[in-house]
Write an enzyme that holds these catalytic residues in place. Structure first.
Site, PDB file in Angstrom:
ATOM      1  N   GLU A 147       0.884  -1.175   0.000  1.00 32.07           N
ATOM      2  CA  GLU A 147       0.000   0.000   0.000  1.00 32.07           C
ATOM      3  C   GLU A 147       0.914   1.216   0.000  1.00 32.07           C
ATOM      4  OE1 GLU A 147      -3.160   0.099  -0.261  1.00 32.07           O
ATOM      5  OE2 GLU A 147      -3.758  -1.960   0.177  1.00 32.07           O
ATOM      6  N   CYS A 171      -2.406   9.223   2.208  1.00 30.85           N
ATOM      7  CA  CYS A 171      -2.078   8.597   0.921  1.00 30.85           C
ATOM      8  C   CYS A 171      -3.175   8.871  -0.089  1.00 30.85           C
ATOM      9  CB  CYS A 171      -1.856   7.102   1.100  1.00 30.85           C
ATOM     10  SG  CYS A 171      -3.229   6.281   1.888  1.00 30.85           S
TER      11      CYS A 171
HETATM   12  P1  NAD Z   1       8.292   5.075   4.602  1.00 34.44           P
HETATM   13  O1  NAD Z   1       8.350   4.289   3.364  1.00 34.44           O
HETATM   14  O2  NAD Z   1       9.366   6.052   4.868  1.00 34.44           O
HETATM   15  O3  NAD Z   1       8.249   4.131   5.882  1.00 34.44           O
HETATM   16  C1  NAD Z   1       7.223   3.195   6.079  1.00 34.44           C
HETATM   17  C2  NAD Z   1       7.708   2.134   7.051  1.00 34.44           C
HETATM   18  O4  NAD Z   1       8.759   1.388   6.448  1.00 34.44           O
HETATM   19  C3  NAD Z   1       8.263   2.674   8.360  1.00 34.44           C
HETATM   20  O5  NAD Z   1       7.814   1.839   9.406  1.00 34.44           O
HETATM   21  C4  NAD Z   1       9.751   2.541   8.172  1.00 34.44           C
HETATM   22  O6  NAD Z   1      10.483   2.390   9.377  1.00 34.44           O
HETATM   23  C5  NAD Z   1       9.823   1.255   7.373  1.00 34.44           C
HETATM   24  N1  NAD Z   1      11.070   1.077   6.602  1.00 34.44           N
HETATM   25  C6  NAD Z   1      11.981   2.006   6.214  1.00 34.44           C
HETATM   26  N2  NAD Z   1      12.968   1.419   5.503  1.00 34.44           N
HETATM   27  C7  NAD Z   1      12.673   0.099   5.439  1.00 34.44           C
HETATM   28  C8  NAD Z   1      13.293  -1.021   4.814  1.00 34.44           C
HETATM   29  N3  NAD Z   1      14.409  -0.906   4.113  1.00 34.44           N
HETATM   30  N4  NAD Z   1      12.700  -2.226   4.933  1.00 34.44           N
HETATM   31  C9  NAD Z   1      11.533  -2.359   5.617  1.00 34.44           C
HETATM   32  N5  NAD Z   1      10.911  -1.339   6.231  1.00 34.44           N
HETATM   33  C10 NAD Z   1      11.468  -0.114   6.139  1.00 34.44           C
HETATM   34  O7  NAD Z   1       6.866   5.769   4.566  1.00 34.44           O
HETATM   35  P2  NAD Z   1       6.303   6.837   5.592  1.00 34.44           P
HETATM   36  O8  NAD Z   1       7.025   8.128   5.320  1.00 34.44           O
HETATM   37  O9  NAD Z   1       6.273   6.292   6.972  1.00 34.44           O
HETATM   38  O10 NAD Z   1       4.792   6.962   5.118  1.00 34.44           O
HETATM   39  C11 NAD Z   1       4.370   7.852   4.157  1.00 34.44           C
HETATM   40  C12 NAD Z   1       4.095   7.123   2.862  1.00 34.44           C
HETATM   41  O11 NAD Z   1       3.149   6.086   3.075  1.00 34.44           O
HETATM   42  C13 NAD Z   1       3.469   8.011   1.821  1.00 34.44           C
HETATM   43  O12 NAD Z   1       4.032   7.742   0.559  1.00 34.44           O
HETATM   44  C14 NAD Z   1       2.016   7.600   1.848  1.00 34.44           C
HETATM   45  O13 NAD Z   1       1.317   7.878   0.669  1.00 34.44           O
HETATM   46  C15 NAD Z   1       2.129   6.146   2.111  1.00 34.44           C
HETATM   47  N6  NAD Z   1       0.875   5.607   2.657  1.00 34.44           N
HETATM   48  C16 NAD Z   1       0.150   4.743   1.900  1.00 34.44           C
HETATM   49  C17 NAD Z   1      -1.056   4.254   2.366  1.00 34.44           C
HETATM   50  C18 NAD Z   1      -1.866   3.297   1.551  1.00 34.44           C
HETATM   51  O14 NAD Z   1      -2.731   2.644   2.120  1.00 34.44           O
HETATM   52  N7  NAD Z   1      -1.661   3.155   0.261  1.00 34.44           N
HETATM   53  C19 NAD Z   1      -1.511   4.635   3.632  1.00 34.44           C
HETATM   54  C20 NAD Z   1      -0.756   5.515   4.382  1.00 34.44           C
HETATM   55  C21 NAD Z   1       0.451   5.990   3.878  1.00 34.44           C
END
Ligand code: NAD
Length: 507
Positions: A240, A274
């Site tokens: 997502e 998102c």
């Molecule tokens: P992010 O990708 O920076 O981090 C998301 C999660 O991934 C965090 O828990 C982070 O610690 C973890 N992470 C970071 N590096 C990783 C790795 N190498 N391997 C595994 N996990 C890792 O995203 P964010 O800044 O926390 O969230 C914002 C983003 O999420 C935006 O792009 C938003 O659109 C998206 N989002 C999507 C939805 C959806 O349902 N489609 C919902 C909410 C947010």
């Protein structure tokens, strides 16, 4: 205040209140070994949980839901302080998460009910599709909706009979620990829902661990890394990711409603959703009136404070991205009607309405994730649809229109569309939620969201013998001639109405 329940880690991660910059608690940074240990404990819990009847699981999930509802004040307070969102939005987030727990709980048995399907040519068989829990689901969550978003996976995975290991965002770990505390209190199996805290490395460890599926919510860039890590074990992934949701406003739309929706959809959670409205395409004939309405609504908003419409941005990094998009748009000719880069102060961004925008600008092509409403004038509906679909993302979308509304919606290349509303699909638990393209794949919510956390099993049961047994080497002479005849009859010109009729003729 939530405190960490895991004691092995020596390193700790601070959680800050983005409105004040103060630390509001700390959690351990968990190592790969600790993540693996949590997954192993979850595996034991999953073995018991998966054998419980749907009714028994329903009882415990209902107790879990009620316990969260009973703690709503504490949870909303942590959400408000840790994420920066206004209290009202924090309560709404808890309510929406509870709606999904309730729906997944009530719906799991039906969604996982075995289904008998046609056996086609093998008419003497009974063909059944059944759904079984996968085992342990690793859930990796973001900070913007730190409860609602991961709960879209957690509730559905638990209801489908799995155990869950949840890695919350490093920006919002305290909220997750509050939920873990409630889970430990309400589920008979204390390891059914565990939280592993830390930053990217802890998430990466979970993606590489022995889980049976990873449900990841976050940015597209991280999603790709998660998928690569999961590929080592061929662990399936549900992604997502981000979005660049378009809104189309046609000339016969209710302009006041459309403007109100654009303002809410673009600015709720300070635009850090998102499925935020990230760009608006408005028919030439009503463009100026629509813009005036949007500006009027924006000027009524209160920024900052407990009763604000818009709170603090959750992280300085996100403020920098928004500022970069605004600077880029202005340099390329965008007109600022409210807010703008000069009105940014610390973690607060004034809601910004832009016109004269186009797709050369980052604000129209990349995910801004901030309180910005860029509005582009379009000469025709075809142009609006073309521009709306001109994106690497494909998550949500919305249409405000009269008679053409459904036709426009059908043409949008997106996982979800709201007509004469925004974001409504996220609040309807029967509707699957997810995207296409760089917005990811797989679905949470709805029956699809329950089955996403199951393995599909196909069973073919022979109910009676017939003279022609294709699953045997003992065939009559010249059998190939009969098969040849069958091919002509079944699939060629001499089509037989049903394969079953053919076999009855053979008997
Ligand atoms: P992010 O990708 O920076 O981090 C998301 C999660 O991934 C965090 O828990 C982070 O610690 C973890 N992470 C970071 N590096 C990783 C790795 N190498 N391997 C595994 N996990 C890792 O995203 P964010 O800044 O926390 O969230 C914002 C983003 O999420 C935006 O792009 C938003 O659109 C998206 N989002 C999507 C939805 C959806 O349902 N489609 C919902 C909410 C947010």
């Amino acid at each position: 205040m939530a405190t960490a329940t895991h004691t092995n880690s020596t390193e700790r991660l601070q959680s800050y209140n983005p409105a004040t910059g103060e630390s509001i608690g700390s959690v351990p940074i968990m190592s790969a070994a600790e993540v693996d240990a949590a997954v192993a404990r979850a595996r034991v819990a999953a073995e018991t949980w998966s054998t419980r009847s749907c009714r028994a699981r329903e009882e415990e999930l209902t107790a879990f839901r009620k316990a969260i509802a009973a703690s709503v004040d504490e949870i909303a307070d942590v959400l408000h302080r840790e994420n920066g969102k206004p209290l009202l939005e924090a309560y709404v987030e808890v309510m929406m998460a509870l709606g999904h727990i309730q729906h997944a709980t009530a719906r799991a048995e039906k969604a996982m009910e075995p289904r008998r399907v046609s056996a086609g040519m093998l008419a003497n068989f009974r063909a059944t599709i059944s759904y079984h829990p996968l085992g342990v689901i690793g859930v990796i969550g973001p900070w913007n909706y730190p409860l609602f978003t991961p709960m879209g996976s957690i509730a559905y995975a638990l209801a489908a009979g799995n155990a869950v290991v949840w890695k919350p965002s490093e920006l919002t770990p305290l909220l997750a620990l509050e939920i873990e505390k409630i889970a430990k209190r309400t589920f008979a199996l204390p390891d059914l829902l565990q939280v592993v805290t830390g930053a990217g490395a802890t998430g990466a460890a979970l993606a590489k661990s022995a889980v049976d599926k990873i449900a990841f919510t976050g940015s597209a860039a991280t999603g790709k890394r998660v998928m690569m890590a999961a590929a080592e074990r061929l662990t399936p992934v549900l992604l997502e990711l981000g979005g660049k949701d378009p809104m189309i406003v046609d000339s016969d739309a209710d302009l006041d409603k459309a403007a109100e929706a654009a303002v809410y959809g673009g600015l709720t959670n300070a635009g850090q959703a998102c499925i935020s409205v990230e760009r608006v395409y408005v028919a030439e004939a009503v463009h100026d009136r629509f813009v005036d309405e949007v500006v009027k609504h924006v000027r009524e908003l209160k920024i900052g404070g407990d009763d604000a419409h818009l709170g603090a941005m959750t992280s300085p990094a996100q403020v920098a991205i928004v500022k970069d998009h605004l600077d880029d748009a202005i340099a390329k000719g965008a007109k600022v009607l409210t807010g703008g880069p000069d009105a940014i102060s610390g973690s607060y961004i004034q809601p910004t309405v832009l016109t004269n925008v186009d797709h050369r600008m980052k604000v129209m092509s990349d995910e801004t994730f901030g309180p910005v409403i860029p509005i582009q004038r379009v000469a025709s509906l075809d142009e609006a649809v073309k521009l709306a679909n001109d994106s690497k993302y494909g998550l949500g979308s919305s249409v405000f229109a009269g008679k053409a509304a459904r036709a426009i919606a059908d043409k949008l290349r997106a996982g979800m569309t709201s007509i004469n509303s925004v974001m409504a699909f996220a609040g309807i638990p029967t509707l699957p939620f997810g995207g296409i393209g760089e917005s990811g794949f797989g679905r949470i919510h709805g029956d699809e969201g329950i089955r996403e956390f199951t393995r599909v099993k196909s069973t073919a049961e022979q109910m009676m013998s017939i003279p022609l047994n294709m699953m045997s080497f003992r065939q009559p002479k010249e059998m190939h001639k009969r098969i040849r005849g069958m091919i002509k009859q079944l699939y060629g010109d001499g089509v037989v109405a049903k394969a079953g009729d053919f076999f009855r003729k053979l008997k």
